[in-house]
Design a protein around this motif. Structure first.
Motif, PDB file in Angstrom:
ATOM      1  N   ASN A  80       0.695  -1.422  -0.019  1.00 28.03           N
ATOM      2  CA  ASN A  80      -0.037  -0.045  -0.073  1.00 28.03           C
ATOM      3  C   ASN A  80       0.975   1.245   0.023  1.00 28.03           C
ATOM      4  O   ASN A  80       0.602   2.231   0.755  1.00 28.03           O
ATOM      5  CB  ASN A  80      -0.938  -0.080   1.325  1.00 28.03           C
ATOM      6  N   ASN A  81       1.817   1.263  -0.890  1.00 34.71           N
ATOM      7  CA  ASN A  81       2.802   2.118  -0.995  1.00 34.71           C
ATOM      8  C   ASN A  81       3.789   2.691   0.150  1.00 34.71           C
ATOM      9  O   ASN A  81       4.133   3.733   0.217  1.00 34.71           O
ATOM     10  CB  ASN A  81       2.017   3.661  -1.683  1.00 34.71           C
ATOM     11  N   GLN A  82       4.011   1.564   1.111  1.00 35.29           N
ATOM     12  CA  GLN A  82       4.528   1.821   2.199  1.00 35.29           C
ATOM     13  C   GLN A  82       5.781   0.842   2.155  1.00 35.29           C
ATOM     14  O   GLN A  82       5.593  -0.528   1.985  1.00 35.29           O
ATOM     15  CB  GLN A  82       3.871   1.815   3.391  1.00 35.29           C
ATOM     16  N   LEU A  83       6.957   1.085   2.337  1.00 33.64           N
ATOM     17  CA  LEU A  83       8.124   0.280   2.488  1.00 33.64           C
ATOM     18  C   LEU A  83       7.771  -0.923   3.363  1.00 33.64           C
ATOM     19  O   LEU A  83       7.542  -0.611   4.677  1.00 33.64           O
ATOM     20  CB  LEU A  83       9.537   0.774   2.731  1.00 33.64           C
ATOM     21  N   LEU A  84       8.130  -2.193   2.888  1.00 26.61           N
ATOM     22  CA  LEU A  84       7.828  -3.317   3.627  1.00 26.61           C
ATOM     23  C   LEU A  84       8.817  -4.024   3.915  1.00 26.61           C
ATOM     24  O   LEU A  84       9.225  -4.462   5.193  1.00 26.61           O
ATOM     25  CB  LEU A  84       6.802  -4.382   2.972  1.00 26.61           C
ATOM     26  N   TYR A  85       9.713  -4.291   2.895  1.00 22.43           N
ATOM     27  CA  TYR A  85      10.882  -5.403   3.034  1.00 22.43           C
ATOM     28  C   TYR A  85      11.995  -4.871   1.929  1.00 22.43           C
ATOM     29  O   TYR A  85      11.445  -4.767   0.704  1.00 22.43           O
ATOM     30  CB  TYR A  85      10.479  -6.581   3.504  1.00 22.43           C
ATOM     31  N   LYS A  86      13.141  -5.168   2.092  1.00 25.06           N
ATOM     32  CA  LYS A  86      14.252  -5.153   1.162  1.00 25.06           C
ATOM     33  C   LYS A  86      14.954  -6.524   1.194  1.00 25.06           C
ATOM     34  O   LYS A  86      15.604  -6.784   2.147  1.00 25.06           O
ATOM     35  CB  LYS A  86      15.519  -4.003   1.567  1.00 25.06           C
ATOM     36  N   ALA A  87      14.777  -7.190  -0.031  1.00 32.09           N
ATOM     37  CA  ALA A  87      15.722  -8.637   0.030  1.00 32.09           C
ATOM     38  C   ALA A  87      16.710  -8.366  -0.886  1.00 32.09           C
ATOM     39  O   ALA A  87      16.635  -7.374  -1.918  1.00 32.09           O
ATOM     40  CB  ALA A  87      14.294  -9.564  -0.659  1.00 32.09           C
ATOM     41  N   THR A  88      17.625  -9.344  -0.787  1.00 30.86           N
ATOM     42  CA  THR A  88      18.846  -9.193  -1.767  1.00 30.86           C
ATOM     43  C   THR A  88      18.646  -9.991  -2.898  1.00 30.86           C
ATOM     44  O   THR A  88      19.416  -9.825  -3.768  1.00 30.86           O
ATOM     45  CB  THR A  88      19.949  -9.870  -0.815  1.00 30.86           C
ATOM     46  N   ASN A  89      17.606 -10.912  -3.035  1.00 29.14           N
ATOM     47  CA  ASN A  89      17.251 -11.652  -4.074  1.00 29.14           C
ATOM     48  C   ASN A  89      16.001 -12.175  -3.972  1.00 29.14           C
ATOM     49  O   ASN A  89      15.210 -11.934  -3.254  1.00 29.14           O
ATOM     50  CB  ASN A  89      18.387 -12.973  -4.126  1.00 29.14           C
ATOM     51  N   ILE A  90      15.465 -12.705  -5.551  1.00 35.00           N
ATOM     52  CA  ILE A  90      14.201 -13.113  -5.626  1.00 35.00           C
ATOM     53  C   ILE A  90      13.786 -14.241  -4.346  1.00 35.00           C
ATOM     54  O   ILE A  90      12.526 -14.139  -4.126  1.00 35.00           O
ATOM     55  CB  ILE A  90      13.708 -13.337  -6.822  1.00 35.00           C
ATOM     56  N   GLN A  91      14.535 -15.052  -4.152  1.00 38.36           N
ATOM     57  CA  GLN A  91      14.284 -16.142  -3.307  1.00 38.36           C
ATOM     58  C   GLN A  91      14.054 -15.624  -1.940  1.00 38.36           C
ATOM     59  O   GLN A  91      13.275 -16.003  -1.045  1.00 38.36           O
ATOM     60  CB  GLN A  91      15.490 -17.137  -3.242  1.00 38.36           C
ATOM     61  N   GLU A  92      14.883 -14.885  -1.517  1.00 41.23           N
ATOM     62  CA  GLU A  92      14.574 -14.034  -0.128  1.00 41.23           C
ATOM     63  C   GLU A  92      13.295 -13.416  -0.190  1.00 41.23           C
ATOM     64  O   GLU A  92      12.340 -13.393   0.650  1.00 41.23           O
ATOM     65  CB  GLU A  92      15.566 -13.131   0.315  1.00 41.23           C
ATOM     66  N   ALA A  93      12.945 -12.654  -1.209  1.00 39.99           N
ATOM     67  CA  ALA A  93      11.848 -12.057  -1.252  1.00 39.99           C
ATOM     68  C   ALA A  93      10.477 -12.880  -1.407  1.00 39.99           C
ATOM     69  O   ALA A  93       9.471 -12.724  -0.500  1.00 39.99           O
ATOM     70  CB  ALA A  93      11.725 -11.263  -2.628  1.00 39.99           C
ATOM     71  N   THR A  94      10.804 -13.772  -2.104  1.00 36.75           N
ATOM     72  CA  THR A  94       9.500 -15.008  -1.931  1.00 36.75           C
ATOM     73  C   THR A  94       9.284 -15.636  -0.538  1.00 36.75           C
ATOM     74  O   THR A  94       8.134 -15.823  -0.344  1.00 36.75           O
ATOM     75  CB  THR A  94       9.936 -16.042  -2.972  1.00 36.75           C
ATOM     76  N   GLY A  95      10.369 -15.807   0.098  1.00 37.59           N
ATOM     77  CA  GLY A  95      10.309 -16.525   1.526  1.00 37.59           C
ATOM     78  C   GLY A  95       9.617 -15.453   2.428  1.00 37.59           C
ATOM     79  O   GLY A  95       8.625 -15.825   3.169  1.00 37.59           O
ATOM     80  N   TYR A  96      10.002 -14.143   2.199  1.00 44.08           N
ATOM     81  CA  TYR A  96       9.406 -13.299   3.183  1.00 44.08           C
ATOM     82  C   TYR A  96       7.995 -13.230   3.061  1.00 44.08           C
ATOM     83  O   TYR A  96       7.126 -13.017   3.742  1.00 44.08           O
ATOM     84  CB  TYR A  96      10.203 -11.985   2.984  1.00 44.08           C
ATOM     85  N   LEU A  97       7.584 -13.113   1.384  1.00 44.42           N
ATOM     86  CA  LEU A  97       6.047 -12.633   1.208  1.00 44.42           C
ATOM     87  C   LEU A  97       5.409 -13.896   1.750  1.00 44.42           C
ATOM     88  O   LEU A  97       4.243 -13.579   2.122  1.00 44.42           O
ATOM     89  CB  LEU A  97       6.005 -12.395  -0.393  1.00 44.42           C
ATOM     90  N   ALA A  98       5.723 -15.089   1.261  1.00 40.82           N
ATOM     91  CA  ALA A  98       4.910 -16.129   1.732  1.00 40.82           C
ATOM     92  C   ALA A  98       5.007 -16.269   3.237  1.00 40.82           C
ATOM     93  O   ALA A  98       3.603 -16.495   3.734  1.00 40.82           O
ATOM     94  CB  ALA A  98       5.741 -17.529   1.403  1.00 40.82           C
ATOM     95  N   GLU A  99       5.878 -16.054   4.116  1.00 37.51           N
ATOM     96  CA  GLU A  99       5.493 -15.755   5.609  1.00 37.51           C
ATOM     97  C   GLU A  99       4.706 -14.866   5.821  1.00 37.51           C
ATOM     98  O   GLU A  99       3.910 -14.983   6.813  1.00 37.51           O
ATOM     99  CB  GLU A  99       6.764 -16.007   6.379  1.00 37.51           C
ATOM    100  N   HIS A 100       4.765 -13.650   5.330  1.00 42.75           N
ATOM    101  CA  HIS A 100       4.000 -12.532   5.530  1.00 42.75           C
ATOM    102  C   HIS A 100       2.510 -12.766   5.345  1.00 42.75           C
ATOM    103  O   HIS A 100       1.603 -12.200   6.277  1.00 42.75           O
ATOM    104  CB  HIS A 100       4.557 -11.230   4.668  1.00 42.75           C
TER     105      HIS A 100
END
Length: 341
Positions: A10-30
């Motif tokens: 919603n236009n607010q910074l949520l997380y900075k991932a170093t790669n797509i795998q980390e981003a995928t893991g974070y979003l799945a958990e979130h």
């Protein structure tokens, strides 16, 4: 090469991932969902700027532009499932004057007949007496969320069709390129795999997709002069705004098709001077002062626009004693300094 990905909610910074795998893991958990449901939305999101909606929230994924562009090329070269889709879409000139609309606006809102997404390409087949694919447009907003739609009744030929078009969802598109060749006629499309007539949007694949796309080589918007001209004098910086008529890609193309890419004040031709790197480089100046433009004005690319080099363009946007110089006045002044042009 790792692709750092920034996730916003919603236009607010949520997380900075170093790669797509980390981003995928974070979003799945979130979101408390499986990782397998997150990878594709993230990849399409950062490559094509496609938002991901989950329940009532909107998520966006951003990677460095060069990384996103490289991945985009890889997806499309491999015909990957996450690559953008190519659509063939009919447009009836007896109902809507598409060329005049694109000459006036940089983007248009199109009826969302299918689930168009950001980055998708729509190849517009003009029916009626034309019967050719003429326009390549890119979806820049798959589902227009605002009520401020880019819609102008004056371009509609049939009032009833305009009234019907007001309902339903819209997709926002920008003009990428325009061609006019018999090689994209209905007959030739059938010769390269089209079955039947073009009565509604259809997704293109294989030979027909490759054939049609091979005729579109430019991105007209990428060739348009930037929004501002910057001048420097006596250590002071000044910015001159360039109006939307000078930025319109189709109006610019029609102007240059008529005059050529040569400054109409000083006769500068960048290709002649700098070689290939200067090919087609020129600015386009709008002759009618903005304060004289009335509501309902439609730009005429031949009468209202003229190609000029950056220096002459900057001079035309400056005032002398509160008045802008005309093209003729600037040309005469230059003649006095350097001789005949």
């Amino acid at each position: 090469m790792p692709a750092p990905i920034t996730i916003s909610k919603n236009n607010q910074l949520l997380y900075k991932a170093t790669n797509i795998q980390e981003a995928t893991g974070y979003l799945a958990e979130h979101l408390n969902i499986k990782k397998s449901k997150c990878y594709n939305p993230i990849e399409r999101g950062y490559v094509y700027n496609i938002p991901y909606h989950f329940e009532e929230d909107e998520y966006r994924f951003i990677a460095p532009p060069k990384i996103a562009a490289n991945r985009r090329q890889e997806l499309e070269d491999r015909d990957h499932k996450n690559a953008r889709r190519i659509w063939l879409v009919p447009a009836n000139p007896n109902e809507y004057d598409l060329e005049r609309a694109f000459t006036h606006y940089e983007a248009l809102d199109w009826k969302r007949s299918f689930n168009y997404e950001n980055g998708d390409i729509l190849l517009l087949y003009v029916s009626g007496s034309v019967k050719k694919v003429r326009y390549k447009v890119e979806v820049i907003e798959g589902l227009v969320q605002t009520n401020d739609t880019i819609y102008d009744q004056s371009f509609w030929v049939v009032q009833e069709k305009y009234d019907q078009s007001m309902g339903g969802d819209k997709t926002r598109v920008r003009l990428v390129d325009v061609v006019d060749t018999d090689d994209l006629s209905l007959y030739q499309l059938r010769e390269h795999g089209l079955k039947g007539n073009i009565q509604g949007s259809m997704k293109l694949t294989g030979e027909l997709r490759d054939y049609v796309m091979s005729f579109f080589h430019k991105d007209l918007s990428a060739e348009v002069y930037p929004d501002e001209v910057t001048e420097m004098w006596e250590g002071e910086r000044r910015t001159i705004t360039v109006n939307s008529y000078e930025r319109n890609p189709l109006a610019r193309k029609q102007c240059l098709d008529h005059y050529g890419a040569e400054c109409q004040v000083c006769k500068m031709n960048f290709e002649d001077t700098y070689g290939e790197v200067g090919r087609d480089f020129i600015h386009v100046h709008h002759l009618t002062p903005l304060h004289e433009i009335q509501k309902g004005y439609k730009v005429n690319p031949i009468e209202d626009l003229i190609p000029v080099c950056p220096n002459c363009h900057a001079m035309l946007h400056r005032k002398e004693d509160g008045v802008y110089l005309s093209v003729e006045e600037l040309r005469d002044r230059l003649k006095m300094k350097v001789g005949n042009l």
